[in-house]
Design an enzyme around this catalytic site. Sequence first.
Site, short mmCIF file in Angstrom:
data_model
loop_
_atom_site.label_atom_id
_atom_site.label_comp_id
_atom_site.label_asym_id
_atom_site.label_seq_id
_atom_site.Cartn_x
_atom_site.Cartn_y
_atom_site.Cartn_z
N TYR A 213 0.85 -1.21 0.00
CA TYR A 213 0.00 0.00 0.00
C TYR A 213 0.88 1.26 0.00
O TYR A 213 0.69 2.17 -0.81
CB TYR A 213 -0.89 -0.04 1.24
CG TYR A 213 -1.79 1.16 1.44
CD1 TYR A 213 -2.84 1.42 0.58
CD2 TYR A 213 -1.60 2.01 2.53
CE1 TYR A 213 -3.68 2.49 0.78
CE2 TYR A 213 -2.45 3.08 2.75
CZ TYR A 213 -3.49 3.33 1.88
OH TYR A 213 -4.32 4.39 2.09
N LYS B 135 1.31 4.18 -2.83
CA LYS B 135 1.03 5.60 -2.55
C LYS B 135 2.26 6.46 -2.85
O LYS B 135 2.15 7.56 -3.38
CB LYS B 135 0.58 5.79 -1.10
CG LYS B 135 -0.81 5.24 -0.81
CD LYS B 135 -1.89 6.00 -1.56
CE LYS B 135 -3.29 5.51 -1.24
NZ LYS B 135 -4.32 6.10 -2.09
P1 NAD Z 1 -12.77 2.63 1.36
O1 NAD Z 1 -12.23 1.27 1.15
O2 NAD Z 1 -13.71 2.88 2.48
O3 NAD Z 1 -13.49 3.12 0.02
C1 NAD Z 1 -12.99 2.88 -1.26
C2 NAD Z 1 -14.15 2.82 -2.23
O4 NAD Z 1 -13.64 2.54 -3.53
C3 NAD Z 1 -15.16 1.71 -1.88
O5 NAD Z 1 -16.48 2.22 -1.81
C4 NAD Z 1 -15.02 0.73 -3.03
O6 NAD Z 1 -16.23 0.09 -3.39
C5 NAD Z 1 -14.53 1.65 -4.14
N1 NAD Z 1 -13.84 0.88 -5.18
C6 NAD Z 1 -13.02 -0.19 -5.02
N2 NAD Z 1 -12.61 -0.63 -6.21
C7 NAD Z 1 -13.15 0.17 -7.13
C8 NAD Z 1 -13.09 0.20 -8.55
N3 NAD Z 1 -12.40 -0.72 -9.24
N4 NAD Z 1 -13.76 1.17 -9.20
C9 NAD Z 1 -14.50 2.07 -8.51
N5 NAD Z 1 -14.60 2.08 -7.17
C10 NAD Z 1 -13.94 1.14 -6.50
O7 NAD Z 1 -11.54 3.63 1.43
P2 NAD Z 1 -11.46 5.07 2.11
O8 NAD Z 1 -11.04 4.88 3.52
O9 NAD Z 1 -12.67 5.86 1.81
O10 NAD Z 1 -10.19 5.65 1.34
C11 NAD Z 1 -10.31 6.46 0.18
C12 NAD Z 1 -8.91 6.86 -0.27
O11 NAD Z 1 -8.23 7.53 0.79
C13 NAD Z 1 -8.00 5.67 -0.64
O12 NAD Z 1 -7.18 6.05 -1.71
C14 NAD Z 1 -7.17 5.47 0.58
O13 NAD Z 1 -5.94 4.89 0.26
C15 NAD Z 1 -7.01 6.89 1.09
N6 NAD Z 1 -6.71 6.94 2.53
C16 NAD Z 1 -7.64 6.55 3.45
C17 NAD Z 1 -7.33 6.60 4.82
C18 NAD Z 1 -8.35 6.20 5.87
O14 NAD Z 1 -7.99 6.17 7.06
N7 NAD Z 1 -9.57 5.92 5.53
C19 NAD Z 1 -6.07 7.05 5.23
C20 NAD Z 1 -5.12 7.40 4.27
C21 NAD Z 1 -5.48 7.36 2.93
#
Ligand code: NAD
Length: 325
Positions: free
Chosen positions: A156, A160
Amino acid sequence: IPFFSGIFLVKFVLMGKTIIIGAGGQIGTELTLALRNQYATDQIIAADIKEVAPTLIQDGPYVQMDILNRDAVRSYIIDNQIETVYLLAALLSATAEKNPDFAWKLNMEGLFTILDLAKEGYVKKIFWPSSIAVFGPTTPADNTPQHTVMEPSTVYGISKQAGERWCEYYYNKFGVDVRSIRYPGLISYKSPPGGGTTDYAVDIFYKAKQEGKFTCFLSKDTALPMMFMDDAIRATIQLMDAPASRLRIRSAYNLGGISFTPEEIASSIKNHLPSFEMTYEPDFRQAIADSWPNSIDDSYAQADWEWKLGFDLERMTEVMLKNIQ
Ligand code: NAD
């Protein structure tokens, strides 16, 4: 037409249409809500691979979209004249470790599809989130600076970090207006977390209220940077609204948030629920957490787009416990 509605019209004509890809996830749901609060609902399109939109965002346009279907994504964005893309679809840290090949594919290919659309002039502005996972075991762990050693040890984190490099490259070479934040672990009560190493800090509130006890998959003294979702959404919109000329970082901005250990969040919960009990059974996620910083220096974000944290641990605990059913 009243004077104020003239201004309102100018506002969304200037903004153009926006799509949030991955809108069904933890961040996407709340970001969609926030953007639709601020702008015209029909200008904010939610997209996700899920067939049906989460209930919270069923009030506006929704499209089922697989970010890995490059042709379909390109056609949709070009045909609908989408100007701003928030690309949130990704595999998160813990899930990615279980499926590294697919994590790399999903986290990278989607980004190229959107960066290329901007390079060709279709998309005007991109938000793509990075993470504190870009740092690794050789990074200074306390008050981690914006520019420092970055040797991530998870798939991951590697995805990133590579994404950040490509964002900066597209900005430098092709003038692509791409903006990013290294989110810490995000804590929310409106939508569930999606498989990250910081998920315990959400689950703990549910278990505290429902069962009065919680078994944590990290050890009690594992400090990690975290942030309440309202702050993360505010930061995201603030960065996207900032004048391009102010932005010195085109990889991804550090964002500090609140640093706490499992023991500290447990003690904060005990202030409200005195009988709450916490036990510790570290699993594979301990190694991921151990490779990440304890706390983050976000002075660039403060200086470039006036970033200021809103929620500390106490306030966040209070709001979480109040709102979780
Ligand atoms: P999440 O897993 O809750 O949501 C991701 C969404 O993407 C899901 O609804 C999923 O159905 C959708 N998805 C997956 N594959 C897909 C595809 N092929 N096409 C379209 N949609 C698709 O993740 P999140 O926590 O909301 O994170 C969103 C972004 O923020 C990510 O890039 C993650 O790396 C980044 N991020 C999140 C956190 C955190 O704590 N939540 C921290 C750092 C970075």
